[in-house]
Design an enzyme around this catalytic site. Sequence first.
Site, PDB file in Angstrom:
ATOM      1  N   ASP A 132     -11.201  14.299 -39.727  1.00 57.53           N
ATOM      2  CA  ASP A 132     -11.531  14.534 -38.329  1.00 57.53           C
ATOM      3  C   ASP A 132     -11.646  16.033 -38.042  1.00 57.53           C
ATOM      4  O   ASP A 132     -11.289  16.482 -36.973  1.00 57.53           O
ATOM      5  CB  ASP A 132     -10.397  13.912 -37.466  1.00 57.53           C
ATOM      6  CG  ASP A 132     -10.799  13.725 -36.015  1.00 57.53           C
ATOM      7  OD1 ASP A 132     -12.001  13.741 -35.759  1.00 57.53           O
ATOM      8  OD2 ASP A 132      -9.911  13.582 -35.163  1.00 57.53           O
ATOM      9  N   CYS A 212     -15.242   7.724 -21.653  1.00 55.27           N
ATOM     10  CA  CYS A 212     -14.174   7.090 -22.432  1.00 55.27           C
ATOM     11  C   CYS A 212     -12.829   7.726 -22.053  1.00 55.27           C
ATOM     12  O   CYS A 212     -12.708   8.943 -21.938  1.00 55.27           O
ATOM     13  CB  CYS A 212     -14.477   7.271 -23.919  1.00 55.27           C
ATOM     14  SG  CYS A 212     -13.179   6.666 -24.988  1.00 55.27           S
TER      15      CYS A 212
HETATM   16  S1  SF4 Z   1     -12.261   3.758 -22.609  1.00 56.61           S
HETATM   17 FE1  SF4 Z   1     -13.362   2.016 -23.457  1.00 56.61          FE
HETATM   18  S2  SF4 Z   1     -14.466   2.817 -25.233  1.00 56.61           S
HETATM   19 FE2  SF4 Z   1     -12.921   4.322 -24.690  1.00 56.61          FE
HETATM   20  S3  SF4 Z   1     -11.173   3.801 -26.019  1.00 56.61           S
HETATM   21 FE3  SF4 Z   1     -10.867   2.741 -24.031  1.00 56.61          FE
HETATM   22  S4  SF4 Z   1     -11.761   0.718 -24.290  1.00 56.61           S
HETATM   23 FE4  SF4 Z   1     -12.525   1.991 -25.970  1.00 56.61          FE
END
Ligand code: SF4
Length: 323
Positions: A132, A212
Amino acid sequence: MSQRARHTALIKALAAELGFAACGIARARRLDEEASRLEAWLQQGYHGSMAYMANHFDKRLDPCELVPGARSVISLLYNYYPQQEINPGKPYKLARYAYGKDYHKVIKKKLNHLFTRLKEEAGDINGRYFVDSAPVMERQWARLAGLGWLGKNGLLLSKQKGSYFFLAELIVDLELDYDQPLPDHCGTCTRCLDACPTAAIVKPGVVDGSRCISYFTIELKANEHPPADLPPDGWIFGCDVCQEVCPWNRFATPHQEPAFQPKKALTEMTAEDWQQLTQEQFTELFSGTAVMRTGFAGLKRNIARVNQHLEGEAGNKNSSNSR
Ligand code: SF4
Ligand code: SF4
């Protein structure tokens, strides 16, 4: 046994010895088929303010840009699935990968050992290893190395092990035996798309990074705030929702890595402790962990966001009780 087969067998045996859950190898080549996908993702602005994602476009696509004469990309998985969730059912949630010591340090040590042993055996070879930490399309390489398929949540999924893994790579200018990619087993499932609290999975396999929760609880600067239209949630560092709902994670087994065990104090945090977290406690709880990335101010912002939600919920309950 050919020299190539011997080197391949050695790498896989060493990987297992070092605690990696899986190791696969793909022939190094420019990932031309990914160029347009990556370009479209960047053009949509799905990387948010993560400018580094847009940098080194060519390096991202071509391992030879990182290791001249690269022949092989060795991909490795390291399990981080914890024995127990921290504070289950409590409103302040940390992504499971962040419970223990910073994975970069833990895994780099192992990669260094693997590469050193390989050089002792194979002689004067060039290579670099990453976890990463560089513009490497790690999920694509892991897929090409037969370690799993890319799920609709954008993560690498293994039929036997699920998705709670760190990905690491060793790129070398050594010919090896190569593994074959596996078929996709998402089928008609859409659980991750349906469950994502912020609708960040815009279509199967495409995650709008800027929506996200992992992005805005970790990557935003402390004085920046997530878009106002995002629904609240309890995550204060990262998010595991699209992994929690994935049926393949029923096969996840707890890791055996002592460095990933959470500190006792972290497992004992109460809602009040989180609300009153001081800089000193933050340092005690999180020094040497991935949570340092968001910093004290960033974590406080994330806690405040959860609090706002809790206060809103309490207000709603009170008003419906008084009706
Ligand atoms: S916000 Fe949605 S895409 Fe991002 S980690 Fe959480 S569930 Fe997964
Ligand atoms: S939840 Fe379903 S669709 Fe999403 S990654 Fe897992 S199997 Fe694939």
